[in-house]
Design a protein around this motif. Structure first.
Motif, PDB file in Angstrom:
ATOM      1  N   LEU A  41      38.262  51.878  21.288  1.00 18.64           N
ATOM      2  CA  LEU A  41      38.954  52.603  22.359  1.00 18.64           C
ATOM      3  C   LEU A  41      39.970  51.709  23.062  1.00 18.64           C
ATOM      4  N   LEU A  42      39.609  50.463  23.275  1.00 20.14           N
ATOM      5  CA  LEU A  42      40.553  49.534  23.898  1.00 20.14           C
ATOM      6  C   LEU A  42      41.771  49.305  23.005  1.00 20.14           C
ATOM      7  N   ALA A  43      41.540  49.142  21.716  1.00 16.14           N
ATOM      8  CA  ALA A  43      42.652  48.929  20.785  1.00 16.14           C
ATOM      9  C   ALA A  43      43.593  50.132  20.759  1.00 16.14           C
ATOM     10  N   ALA A  44      43.028  51.312  20.857  1.00 20.75           N
ATOM     11  CA  ALA A  44      43.838  52.535  20.782  1.00 20.75           C
ATOM     12  C   ALA A  44      44.545  52.873  22.092  1.00 20.75           C
ATOM     13  N   PHE A  45      43.908  52.571  23.225  1.00 17.38           N
ATOM     14  CA  PHE A  45      44.422  53.102  24.488  1.00 17.38           C
ATOM     15  C   PHE A  45      44.749  52.073  25.568  1.00 17.38           C
ATOM     16  N   ALA A  46      44.436  50.816  25.349  1.00 14.19           N
ATOM     17  CA  ALA A  46      44.747  49.813  26.374  1.00 14.19           C
ATOM     18  C   ALA A  46      46.255  49.604  26.453  1.00 14.19           C
ATOM     19  N   VAL A  47      46.717  49.297  27.645  1.00 14.80           N
ATOM     20  CA  VAL A  47      48.139  49.088  27.888  1.00 14.80           C
ATOM     21  C   VAL A  47      48.568  47.747  27.302  1.00 14.80           C
ATOM     22  N   ASP A  48      49.784  47.677  26.830  1.00 14.57           N
ATOM     23  CA  ASP A  48      50.363  46.459  26.280  1.00 14.57           C
ATOM     24  C   ASP A  48      50.350  45.348  27.338  1.00 14.57           C
ATOM     25  N   PHE A  49      49.991  44.126  26.923  1.00 16.68           N
ATOM     26  CA  PHE A  49      49.907  42.985  27.839  1.00 16.68           C
ATOM     27  C   PHE A  49      51.208  42.756  28.604  1.00 16.68           C
ATOM     28  N   CYS A  50      52.322  42.871  27.924  1.00 15.88           N
ATOM     29  CA  CYS A  50      53.609  42.636  28.581  1.00 15.88           C
ATOM     30  C   CYS A  50      53.897  43.690  29.640  1.00 15.88           C
ATOM     31  N   VAL A  51      53.526  44.921  29.367  1.00 17.70           N
ATOM     32  CA  VAL A  51      53.722  45.998  30.337  1.00 17.70           C
ATOM     33  C   VAL A  51      52.830  45.761  31.551  1.00 17.70           C
ATOM     34  N   VAL A  52      51.585  45.355  31.311  1.00 18.51           N
ATOM     35  CA  VAL A  52      50.659  45.087  32.411  1.00 18.51           C
ATOM     36  C   VAL A  52      51.168  43.919  33.248  1.00 18.51           C
ATOM     37  N   LEU A  61      45.912  44.226  42.133  1.00 17.34           N
ATOM     38  CA  LEU A  61      46.511  43.033  41.535  1.00 17.34           C
ATOM     39  C   LEU A  61      45.496  42.315  40.648  1.00 17.34           C
ATOM     40  N   ARG A  62      44.279  42.175  41.148  1.00 14.99           N
ATOM     41  CA  ARG A  62      43.224  41.509  40.357  1.00 14.99           C
ATOM     42  C   ARG A  62      42.923  42.273  39.086  1.00 14.99           C
ATOM     43  N   CYS A  63      42.879  43.591  39.169  1.00 13.95           N
ATOM     44  CA  CYS A  63      42.627  44.417  37.989  1.00 13.95           C
ATOM     45  C   CYS A  63      43.743  44.249  36.962  1.00 13.95           C
ATOM     46  N   LEU A  64      44.982  44.308  37.417  1.00 15.35           N
ATOM     47  CA  LEU A  64      46.109  44.121  36.502  1.00 15.35           C
ATOM     48  C   LEU A  64      46.067  42.736  35.859  1.00 15.35           C
ATOM     49  N   ALA A  65      45.785  41.711  36.663  1.00 14.28           N
ATOM     50  CA  ALA A  65      45.724  40.345  36.135  1.00 14.28           C
ATOM     51  C   ALA A  65      44.639  40.209  35.084  1.00 14.28           C
ATOM     52  N   SER A  66      43.511  40.846  35.310  1.00 12.31           N
ATOM     53  CA  SER A  66      42.413  40.743  34.345  1.00 12.31           C
ATOM     54  C   SER A  66      42.771  41.388  33.005  1.00 12.31           C
ATOM     55  N   LEU A  67      43.666  42.376  33.034  1.00 11.00           N
ATOM     56  CA  LEU A  67      44.059  43.058  31.799  1.00 11.00           C
ATOM     57  C   LEU A  67      44.905  42.187  30.878  1.00 11.00           C
ATOM     58  N   PHE A  68      45.553  41.156  31.426  1.00 11.11           N
ATOM     59  CA  PHE A  68      46.327  40.267  30.556  1.00 11.11           C
ATOM     60  C   PHE A  68      45.770  38.844  30.542  1.00 11.11           C
ATOM     61  N   GLY A  69      44.522  38.682  30.935  1.00  8.87           N
ATOM     62  CA  GLY A  69      43.868  37.386  30.802  1.00  8.87           C
ATOM     63  C   GLY A  69      43.661  36.620  32.088  1.00  8.87           C
ATOM     64  N   GLY A  70      44.176  37.131  33.206  1.00  9.71           N
ATOM     65  CA  GLY A  70      43.948  36.498  34.495  1.00  9.71           C
ATOM     66  C   GLY A  70      44.999  35.477  34.871  1.00  9.71           C
ATOM     67  N   VAL A  71      44.967  35.088  36.138  1.00  9.24           N
ATOM     68  CA  VAL A  71      45.866  34.076  36.685  1.00  9.24           C
ATOM     69  C   VAL A  71      45.060  33.194  37.632  1.00  9.24           C
ATOM     70  N   SER A  72      45.621  32.071  37.971  1.00 15.41           N
ATOM     71  CA  SER A  72      44.966  31.164  38.916  1.00 15.41           C
ATOM     72  C   SER A  72      44.946  31.784  40.305  1.00 15.41           C
ATOM     73  N   GLY A  73      44.093  31.262  41.163  1.00 15.50           N
ATOM     74  CA  GLY A  73      44.040  31.723  42.542  1.00 15.50           C
ATOM     75  C   GLY A  73      45.351  31.513  43.261  1.00 15.50           C
ATOM     76  N   GLN A  74      46.012  30.402  42.965  1.00 14.18           N
ATOM     77  CA  GLN A  74      47.288  30.094  43.598  1.00 14.18           C
ATOM     78  C   GLN A  74      48.359  31.097  43.165  1.00 14.18           C
ATOM     79  N   ALA A  75      48.387  31.418  41.886  1.00 15.59           N
ATOM     80  CA  ALA A  75      49.358  32.402  41.394  1.00 15.59           C
ATOM     81  C   ALA A  75      49.076  33.774  42.001  1.00 15.59           C
ATOM     82  N   MET A  76      47.805  34.133  42.112  1.00 17.99           N
ATOM     83  CA  MET A  76      47.438  35.423  42.705  1.00 17.99           C
ATOM     84  C   MET A  76      47.891  35.466  44.159  1.00 17.99           C
ATOM     85  N   ALA A  77      47.691  34.369  44.890  1.00 16.24           N
ATOM     86  CA  ALA A  77      48.114  34.312  46.289  1.00 16.24           C
ATOM     87  C   ALA A  77      49.619  34.479  46.405  1.00 16.24           C
ATOM     88  N   CYS A  78      50.371  33.844  45.528  1.00 19.58           N
ATOM     89  CA  CYS A  78      51.837  33.951  45.569  1.00 19.58           C
ATOM     90  C   CYS A  78      52.303  35.377  45.300  1.00 19.58           C
TER      91      CYS A  78
END
Length: 175
Positions: free
Chosen positions: A71-82, A104-121
């Motif tokens: 289901l994820l392969a068929a319906f998950a959003v493209d990483f670049c779009v996310v 923001l956290r949900c979107l970040a998790s969809l493409f592998g996450g970001v650091s806390g500092q990047a999330m804050a920025c």
């Protein structure tokens, strides 16, 4: 069956996130003590999502991880779009800073996450211009953790306005 009322249908149209739907389905199954998640999934699939499920072999249909992966392969959003949605996401009028940060956290998790500092920025950059400028003016802003920045934003946005410099204590999180 009461559980069917708790889990929305998923059709794969793109109006609903497959990731969010799967998380909710797994949570409801866990809360209801249902260990065989794979047996619940097809009962809540419709249209294209059900058609994708039917392409699995009988043995694959019995494995929750395989069903989820398919289901994820068929319906998950493209990483670049996310990622683009992540960096362009802004606090919406009337939206709580907590909801904004959660998305923001949900979107970040969809493409592998970001650091806390990047999330804050990204969080601060997506605030209204006057709030953004006010938070940037804090001399120790870069030393604050994300939860402290969130507290700042909540305080500043609470009264739907930015306090004057004489009313604020720059560089410290609100109490």
């Amino acid at each position: 069956m009461e559980i069917m009322k708790l889990i929305s249908e998923f059709n794969g149209s793109g109006k609903q996130s497959v990731v969010e739907w799967l998380e909710k389905l797994e949570l409801v199954c866990k809360l209801r003590g249902i260990a065989d998640v794979a047996s619940v999934v097809p009962l809540r699939l419709t249209d294209g999502a059900f058609a994708v499920y039917l392409q699995l072999s009988r043995s694959e249909r019995k494995t929750a991880s395989k069903v989820k992966k398919t289901l994820l392969a068929a319906f998950a959003v493209d990483f670049c779009v996310v990622y683009e949605q992540f960096v362009n996401r802004r606090l919406r009028k009337g939206e709580s800073p907590d909801v904004y940060l959660a998305e923001l956290r949900c979107l970040a998790s969809l493409f592998g996450g970001v650091s806390g500092q990047a999330m804050a920025c990204v969080f601060v950059a997506g605030l209204p211009e006057d709030v953004y400028q006010f938070l940037r003016a804090g001399s120790r802003r870069e030393a604050l953790k994300l939860d402290q920045i969130l507290s700042w934003a909540q305080t500043v946005l609470k009264d739907d306005g930015v306090p004057s410099r004489s009313e604020a204590c720059f560089g410290a999180a609100p109490n």
